[in-house]
Enzyme design. Structure first.
Site, PDB file in Angstrom:
ATOM      1  N   GLU A 191      -4.109  -0.639   5.714  1.00 15.27           N
ATOM      2  CA  GLU A 191      -3.134  -0.222   6.721  1.00 15.27           C
ATOM      3  C   GLU A 191      -3.619   1.094   7.318  1.00 15.27           C
ATOM      4  O   GLU A 191      -3.785   2.079   6.602  1.00 15.27           O
ATOM      5  CB  GLU A 191      -1.744  -0.064   6.106  1.00 15.27           C
ATOM      6  CG  GLU A 191      -1.126  -1.378   5.663  1.00 15.27           C
ATOM      7  CD  GLU A 191       0.318  -1.226   5.223  1.00 15.27           C
ATOM      8  OE1 GLU A 191       0.916  -0.174   5.526  1.00 15.27           O
ATOM      9  OE2 GLU A 191       0.831  -2.149   4.575  1.00 15.27           O
ATOM     10  N   ALA A 244       6.168   7.986  11.089  1.00 13.36           N
ATOM     11  CA  ALA A 244       7.026   7.125  11.904  1.00 13.36           C
ATOM     12  C   ALA A 244       8.483   7.483  11.657  1.00 13.36           C
ATOM     13  O   ALA A 244       8.940   7.506  10.508  1.00 13.36           O
ATOM     14  CB  ALA A 244       6.778   5.660  11.567  1.00 13.36           C
ATOM     15  N   PHE A 263      12.334   7.363  11.083  1.00 19.96           N
ATOM     16  CA  PHE A 263      13.211   6.369  10.464  1.00 19.96           C
ATOM     17  C   PHE A 263      14.211   5.818  11.483  1.00 19.96           C
ATOM     18  O   PHE A 263      14.656   6.527  12.387  1.00 19.96           O
ATOM     19  CB  PHE A 263      13.994   7.003   9.319  1.00 19.96           C
ATOM     20  CG  PHE A 263      13.301   6.939   7.989  1.00 19.96           C
ATOM     21  CD1 PHE A 263      11.924   6.918   7.899  1.00 19.96           C
ATOM     22  CD2 PHE A 263      14.042   6.909   6.822  1.00 19.96           C
ATOM     23  CE1 PHE A 263      11.294   6.861   6.674  1.00 19.96           C
ATOM     24  CE2 PHE A 263      13.426   6.857   5.580  1.00 19.96           C
ATOM     25  CZ  PHE A 263      12.046   6.831   5.504  1.00 19.96           C
ATOM     26  N   LEU A 264      14.570   4.574  11.294  1.00 19.99           N
ATOM     27  CA  LEU A 264      15.703   3.994  11.999  1.00 19.99           C
ATOM     28  C   LEU A 264      16.985   4.398  11.264  1.00 19.99           C
ATOM     29  O   LEU A 264      16.918   4.876  10.132  1.00 19.99           O
ATOM     30  CB  LEU A 264      15.562   2.475  12.045  1.00 19.99           C
ATOM     31  CG  LEU A 264      14.403   1.937  12.890  1.00 19.99           C
ATOM     32  CD1 LEU A 264      14.290   0.428  12.732  1.00 19.99           C
ATOM     33  CD2 LEU A 264      14.578   2.298  14.357  1.00 19.99           C
ATOM     34  N   ASP A 312      -0.775  -9.571  10.837  1.00 19.38           N
ATOM     35  CA  ASP A 312       0.161  -9.407   9.715  1.00 19.38           C
ATOM     36  C   ASP A 312       1.606  -9.274  10.204  1.00 19.38           C
ATOM     37  O   ASP A 312       2.268  -8.278   9.937  1.00 19.38           O
ATOM     38  CB  ASP A 312      -0.257  -8.180   8.898  1.00 19.38           C
ATOM     39  CG  ASP A 312       0.574  -8.017   7.637  1.00 19.38           C
ATOM     40  OD1 ASP A 312       0.900  -9.034   7.019  1.00 19.38           O
ATOM     41  OD2 ASP A 312       0.889  -6.873   7.271  1.00 19.38           O
ATOM     42  N   ASP A 361       5.986  -1.893  11.435  1.00 19.02           N
ATOM     43  CA  ASP A 361       4.851  -2.119  10.540  1.00 19.02           C
ATOM     44  C   ASP A 361       3.645  -2.676  11.284  1.00 19.02           C
ATOM     45  O   ASP A 361       3.306  -3.854  11.175  1.00 19.02           O
ATOM     46  CB  ASP A 361       5.258  -3.061   9.402  1.00 19.02           C
ATOM     47  CG  ASP A 361       4.345  -2.905   8.195  1.00 19.02           C
ATOM     48  OD1 ASP A 361       3.524  -1.967   8.184  1.00 19.02           O
ATOM     49  OD2 ASP A 361       4.446  -3.726   7.266  1.00 19.02           O
ATOM     50  N   GLN A 407       0.832  -1.195   0.000  1.00 19.62           N
ATOM     51  CA  GLN A 407       0.000   0.000   0.000  1.00 19.62           C
ATOM     52  C   GLN A 407       0.872   1.254   0.000  1.00 19.62           C
ATOM     53  O   GLN A 407       2.054   1.208   0.331  1.00 19.62           O
ATOM     54  CB  GLN A 407      -0.951  -0.026   1.202  1.00 19.62           C
ATOM     55  CG  GLN A 407      -1.889  -1.231   1.166  1.00 19.62           C
ATOM     56  CD  GLN A 407      -2.897  -1.230   2.293  1.00 19.62           C
ATOM     57  OE1 GLN A 407      -3.343  -0.180   2.740  1.00 19.62           O
ATOM     58  NE2 GLN A 407      -3.273  -2.417   2.750  1.00 19.62           N
ATOM     59  N   GLU A 440      12.685  -7.816  12.537  1.00 14.65           N
ATOM     60  CA  GLU A 440      14.074  -7.413  12.317  1.00 14.65           C
ATOM     61  C   GLU A 440      14.818  -7.218  13.632  1.00 14.65           C
ATOM     62  O   GLU A 440      14.209  -6.912  14.669  1.00 14.65           O
ATOM     63  CB  GLU A 440      14.134  -6.119  11.498  1.00 14.65           C
ATOM     64  CG  GLU A 440      13.594  -6.263  10.088  1.00 14.65           C
ATOM     65  CD  GLU A 440      13.805  -5.009   9.254  1.00 14.65           C
ATOM     66  OE1 GLU A 440      14.606  -4.150   9.684  1.00 14.65           O
ATOM     67  OE2 GLU A 440      13.185  -4.891   8.196  1.00 14.65           O
ATOM     68  N   LYS A 500       1.998   7.421   6.519  1.00 20.70           N
ATOM     69  CA  LYS A 500       0.883   6.571   6.104  1.00 20.70           C
ATOM     70  C   LYS A 500      -0.392   7.406   6.181  1.00 20.70           C
ATOM     71  O   LYS A 500      -0.758   7.875   7.264  1.00 20.70           O
ATOM     72  CB  LYS A 500       0.767   5.337   7.002  1.00 20.70           C
ATOM     73  CG  LYS A 500       1.888   4.334   6.796  1.00 20.70           C
ATOM     74  CD  LYS A 500       1.621   3.019   7.511  1.00 20.70           C
ATOM     75  CE  LYS A 500       2.726   2.016   7.230  1.00 20.70           C
ATOM     76  NZ  LYS A 500       2.489   0.709   7.883  1.00 20.70           N
TER      77      LYS A 500
END
EC number: 2.7.11.1
Length: 584
Positions: free
Chosen positions: A306, A389, A391-392, A458, A478, A269, A463, A285
């Protein structure tokens, strides 16, 4: 005759080429001329960062203040120097799909002003990293419990959240950190400032005329909040309980000026990568469903929408459970015209904008599902709600390993996964690395409880940071398919806990605490979410469902204890010797 025609044709082609070049030059100069004309003084423009006078001019998009915010506060960032609107940086990355571990999604070269930050992390600056130097130490450590300061959260000292974070279960310290336990070892003498960057236009989010810290003050205070978040990551947590940069980062996500937008590759999406004035980046999102809408009963879990509010709520739930494994997420109202269409260089995204019959601005982008005119995202008239969100760290700086979830679903309309038909499936998992010797199986149980409380089916992969090996936490990325149904509890999500019958003592005690009336989970979530810009984030029945599902989890643990005994089910991670052994 033929030669004359050929010559005329060549002249015609040359003229067309020259006209095209002239048009391109004119189009390139037009925005600069507009900005120059917008200045009261009419001073000549430049391609560098915009000065304060130009930012304040009508021709330059302004940062929106929150409703009711004083004009001075909302324009404080606007008075500072802005980088070029198309500048991107590569210090970060956010991943929700397995392929994201293979490459970075950086779109442009790192700007000069951000180079010192990257050099400090990469170690290319000779004075940045000194592994054997006493000054070589983590910049951000958990300062530990401090009763004089308000704990994290929107509430004050009298709030329910404040009382929760003062509870002994929320004051358990992580083991002492070594160089191997922190994601980045940065020389604390290296400061990010205009002088260090040799760039007077390094953006500063403070008020106009604010000065940078003196050399004697902590260097970390000169860093942008997204970088403070990154250098605070360690083997045990994404962020510490009392890290002030997290609340500041949440504010940045909802208020920093957006300078560039691009579609994120991969995924089913539409998601957008947004870059801010301080070179931070976040994953946007957009809103697809209203708060009260439930997932249609005929939808498969892999075709569900989502939800932006699920991402926001997941961050707050993760923090209340004291996992601290979800990157900071905040809600925001975005102007689709000024903050997406006008700042994007992504032609594929730009071409999908249109005006609906109701005179609303709409776009649909490109993705596998729901990216068409029929599923367009429309503003009111050009305002759209969404989640951002953080970022890492970029994969080139901090590699992450993607693991297949042992209890992954089949993602098929008719087939079932092995764990759905084999009641002894967990025994097989516990004999497979890394679940055979590390505490990874307990992390999976934490993730299972987290997903069940949200109703998230889902969770196909997860990680971890590669630097820390197998002895580290799972990153809860996510979470957009959570909070889809408040009238239904999906018990199949809880199967890993029921099959393995293992849980951390700290997790079990916190769940019991959150089931009490004085620390009711739904009330804590309501208070925590109240401070978000798009509050109310969750529909009230979703909050009530959290309390109901929490009781289901506790019953599942009690059933395990009755069958196998307390010591076989509950892993005592609060024991001092146990925690010391785990740290080794």
């Amino acid at each position: 005759m033929k030669m004359m025609l050929v010559r005329r044709f060549r002249v015609l082609i040359l003229m067309v080429f020259l006209v095209a070049c002239a048009l391109h030059i004119a189009l390139d100069l037009l925005p600069r001329l507009e900005r120059r004309g917008a200045r009261p003084s009419g001073e000549p423009g430049c391609s560098c960062a915009q000065p304060a006078a130009e930012v304040a001019a009508p021709g330059w998009a302004q940062v929106r203040g929150r409703p009711g915010e004083p004009p001075a506060a909302s324009s404080a960032a606007g008075d500072a120097g802005w980088p070029n609107k198309h500048t991107l940086r590569i210090l970060q990355d956010f991943s929700s799909d397995p392929s994201s571990n293979l490459s970075s999604h950086s779109l442009e070269k790192l700007p000069p002003a951000a180079e010192p930050a990257e050099r400090a992390l990469r170690g290319r600056d000779p004075g940045a990293l000194r592994p054997h130097d006493p000054a070589h130490r983590p910049l951000l450590r958990d300062p530990g419990p401090r009763r004089s300061e308000s704990p994290p959260g929107p509430g004050g000292d009298a709030s329910l959240l404040a009382r929760l974070f003062e509870h002994p279960l929320y004051r358990v310290a992580v083991p002492p950190l070594t160089e191997e336990d922190v994601l980045f070892n940065v020389n604390s003498d290296t400061r990010l400032s205009p002088k260090a960057a040799e760039n007077p236009d390094w953006p500063h989010a403070g008020a106009e005329g604010a000065e940078f810290l003196s050399p004697g003050e902590a260097a970390v205070d000169s860093y942008p909040n997204w970088l403070k978040f990154h250098i605070g990551i360690n083997r045990y947590e994404l962020y510490s309980r009392h890290n002030p940069a997290i609340e500041a980062l949440l504010h940045d996500l909802s208020s920093q000026r957006i300078t560039s937008v691009a579609m994120k590759s991969g995924g089913t999406q539409l998601k957008l990568i947004m870059t801010f004035q301080n070179y931070g980046q976040a994953l946007f999102k957009p809103m697809k469903q209203t708060r009260e809408q439930e997932t249609p009963p005929d939808f498969f879990y892999f075709s569900d929408y989502e939800r932006h509010n699920a991402e926001i709520a997941a961050f707050h739930l993760d923090r209340i459970l004291d996992f601290r494994r979800v990157p900071p997420v905040a809600g925001r109202m975005v102007n689709m015209t000024k903050e997406i269409r006008d700042v994007t260089r992504d032609k594929k995204l730009w071409r999908t904008f249109f005006i609906s019959p109701a005179n609303n601005i709409c776009f649909y982008g490109e993705c596998s599902y729901y990216c068409s005119t029929e599923h367009a995202l429309c503003g009111k008239p050009d305002q759209i709600e969404g989640s951002l969100a953080a970022f890492l760290p970029d994969l080139s700086l901090a590699k992450r390993k993607t693991w297949r979830n042992p209890w992954r679903r089949s993602y098929h309309k008719r087939k079932k996964a092995e764990w759905e038909v084999d009641p002894d499936y967990c025994e097989e998992v516990k004999q497979t690395p890394p679940y055979d010797s590390s505490h990874r199986i307990l992390d999976v149980m934490d993730m299972t409880i987290f997903d069940f409380l949200m109703g998230n089916m889902d969770r196909h992969h997860y990680e971890t940071f590669e630097k820390f090996g197998n002895e580290t936490f799972i990153i809860h990325l996510d979470n957009g398919r959570g909070f889809g149904k408040y009238s239904h509890d999906e018990l199949s999500i809880l199967v890993p806990l029921q099959q393995c019958c293992r849980i951390r003592k700290s997790t079990y005690l916190r769940l019991q605490l959150l089931a009490k009336e004085e620390y009711k989970l739904s009330l804590l979530m309501a208070e925590s979410l109240r401070g978000d810009q798009v509050a109310p984030v969750l529909y009230q029945p979703h909050l009530e469902a959290l309390d109901r599902r929490l009781r289901v989890v506790l019953k599942a643990v009690r059933d395990c204890v009755e069958r196998n005994g307390l010591h076989s089910v509950v892993d005592d991670d609060l024991d001092t010797e146990h925690r010391a052994a785990s740290a080794r």
